[in-house]
Design a protein around this motif. Structure first.
Motif, PDB file in Angstrom:
ATOM      1  N   LEU A 196      34.316  76.241  62.551  1.00 52.18           N
ATOM      2  CA  LEU A 196      35.327  76.765  61.445  1.00 52.18           C
ATOM      3  C   LEU A 196      36.731  75.734  61.762  1.00 52.18           C
ATOM      4  O   LEU A 196      37.048  75.749  62.780  1.00 52.18           O
ATOM      5  N   ILE A 197      36.821  75.195  60.698  1.00 50.00           N
ATOM      6  CA  ILE A 197      37.974  74.063  60.540  1.00 50.00           C
ATOM      7  C   ILE A 197      39.067  74.840  59.733  1.00 50.00           C
ATOM      8  O   ILE A 197      38.803  74.861  58.432  1.00 50.00           O
ATOM      9  N   ILE A 198      40.245  74.725  60.376  1.00 56.51           N
ATOM     10  CA  ILE A 198      41.361  75.274  59.655  1.00 56.51           C
ATOM     11  C   ILE A 198      42.346  74.240  59.340  1.00 56.51           C
ATOM     12  O   ILE A 198      42.837  73.454  60.344  1.00 56.51           O
ATOM     13  N   ILE A 246      28.942  74.219  59.057  1.00 62.72           N
ATOM     14  CA  ILE A 246      30.326  73.776  58.907  1.00 62.72           C
ATOM     15  C   ILE A 246      31.157  74.542  57.611  1.00 62.72           C
ATOM     16  O   ILE A 246      31.003  74.178  56.634  1.00 62.72           O
ATOM     17  N   THR A 247      32.097  75.422  58.257  1.00 58.29           N
ATOM     18  CA  THR A 247      32.916  76.142  56.901  1.00 58.29           C
ATOM     19  C   THR A 247      34.353  75.631  57.265  1.00 58.29           C
ATOM     20  O   THR A 247      34.966  75.637  58.181  1.00 58.29           O
ATOM     21  N   VAL A 248      34.653  75.119  55.948  1.00 57.70           N
ATOM     22  CA  VAL A 248      36.008  74.499  56.068  1.00 57.70           C
ATOM     23  C   VAL A 248      37.091  75.514  55.293  1.00 57.70           C
ATOM     24  O   VAL A 248      36.838  75.878  54.334  1.00 57.70           O
ATOM     25  N   VAL A 249      38.243  75.739  56.100  1.00 54.57           N
ATOM     26  CA  VAL A 249      39.120  76.638  55.794  1.00 54.57           C
ATOM     27  C   VAL A 249      40.500  76.010  55.140  1.00 54.57           C
ATOM     28  O   VAL A 249      40.947  75.649  56.209  1.00 54.57           O
ATOM     29  N   MET A 250      40.893  76.106  54.030  1.00 53.19           N
ATOM     30  CA  MET A 250      41.923  75.497  53.658  1.00 53.19           C
ATOM     31  C   MET A 250      42.947  76.712  52.970  1.00 53.19           C
ATOM     32  O   MET A 250      42.596  77.087  51.566  1.00 53.19           O
ATOM     33  N   PRO A 251      43.638  76.965  53.929  1.00 47.95           N
ATOM     34  CA  PRO A 251      44.666  78.196  53.443  1.00 47.95           C
ATOM     35  C   PRO A 251      45.359  77.986  52.067  1.00 47.95           C
ATOM     36  O   PRO A 251      45.361  78.562  50.967  1.00 47.95           O
ATOM     37  N   TYR A 252      45.743  76.617  51.909  1.00 45.18           N
ATOM     38  CA  TYR A 252      46.153  76.030  50.803  1.00 45.18           C
ATOM     39  C   TYR A 252      45.497  74.821  50.321  1.00 45.18           C
ATOM     40  O   TYR A 252      45.374  73.896  51.362  1.00 45.18           O
TER      41      TYR A 252
END
Length: 333
Positions: free
Chosen positions: A60-62, A95-101
């Motif tokens: 999980l990539i933030i 691979i989950t890419v987390v882009m809050p913005y």
């Protein structure tokens, strides 16, 4: 919080843009945020290396894609690309890419000839590098999900913002009114008004024919005299539109103007504009670092935590549970 077996299958990593948010997400999920190696060479090139093995794990990539104290928005994007590539080459299971913005999302169509659709270009870049799933919060145009050939989860901060507004209304519903700052936010404003059981008004805007960067609102709007007006938007960038709308509402007799938005991009001269007395209070979630904004705006700025929303969503994703129930279907609006 994730169960122990699932914790062992997850690797949580953060880019350099907003590690504070990643730490809060990690605490909520009950996982360790790894201390991976990130640096910038003298040439300006970025470097990234995972500190531990990611083989067979769900990575999980933030990383919010925004200009910050760690670099430009394009630095953030390049850093994210390197993190995805490193995970894929190190045999991550997923691979989950987390882009809050997520930057570039406002450029979601061709307005004139010979220009790119930047939102599509960024999404394609992430997928081709190796992202299996994308996650973002309150995208400017949710239909850009269609570009990604795979799961693209659209989270919404509507619930946490609405909860904060509900506490402020505290039963005095007739004293408050939701105001849509432009036609694009009309539907969302109506949903907020319905859920909060208060009135709604719409404020038309147009761009100056000679200077398209200049936004013009009407000089007066009815139905707001003596009321606390709530302006709802998905993001605030230079704050020109929202402050112009607040000034109109104050001239129209509004008692107070509260501005509520998910993302505080706050490009110059936003902070100077938001110090305008027409804006009584600014509510933003922390999908983007707000340290400088808090210093400049002091008590005028109310920061709403986004970590619980993101963390619970990631728990559902890792556990293969439904996000639809988590947001009561609102994330598909």
């Amino acid at each position: 919080m994730l169960s122990a077996p699932l914790v062992n299958k997850v690797y949580l990593a953060s880019g350099s843009v907003h590690r504070d948010l990643a730490e809060k997400i990690a605490a909520q999920m009950g996982v360790t945020l790894q201390n991976d190696e990130i640096k910038t060479f003298p040439s300006g090139e970025r470097y990234f290396r995972y500190s531990e093995s990611v083989r067979g794990k769900h990575v999980l990539i933030i990383q919010s894609l925004v200009t910050s104290e760690s670099g430009t928005v394009n630095d953030a994007l390049m850093e994210l690309i390197l993190m995805i590539d490193a995970a894929r080459r190190a045999s991550a299971r997923e691979i989950t890419v987390v882009m809050p913005y997520m930057a570039y999302m406002r450029q979601d169509r061709k307005a004139i000839g010979r220009e790119p659709i930047s939102a599509a270009a960024v999404i394609n870049m992430l997928q081709r590098t190796g992202a299996d799933r994308l996650v973002s919060v309150d995208m400017h145009s949710a239909q850009t999900q269609a570009v990604f050939d795979g799961p693209f989860d659209h989270l919404t901060a509507e619930g946490v913002i609405r909860s904060k507004l509900s506490a402020k209304i505290a039963g005095n519903n007739d004293d408050f009114i939701i105001v849509s700052p432009d036609g694009g936010r009309a539907k969302v404003s109506e949903i907020y008004a319905e859920e909060l059981v208060i009135d709604v008004a719409h404020m038309p805007k147009r761009r100056d024919k000679e200077d398209s960067s200049v936004i013009k609102h009407p000089d007066f709007i009815s139905d707001v005299k003596g009321k606390t007006c709530i302006l709802i938007d998905d993001l605030i960038d230079t704050a020109g539109t929202i402050v112009s709308a607040a000034e109109v509402l104050k001239r129209s007799g509004a008692r107070k103007v509260i501005v509520a938005a998910t993302h505080g991009v706050l490009s110059n001269p936003a902070l100077e504009r938001l110090n305008n007395p027409a804006v009584s209070e600014l509510m933003l979630t922390d999908t983007i670092p707000l340290r400088k904004a808090k210093i400049a705006l002091k008590n005028k700025l109310v920061i709403i935590p986004s970590a619980p929303t993101i963390a619970s969503s990631l728990e559902a994703i890792v556990s293969r549970d439904s996000l639809l129930q988590l947001f009561e279907g609102r994330n598909y609006l």
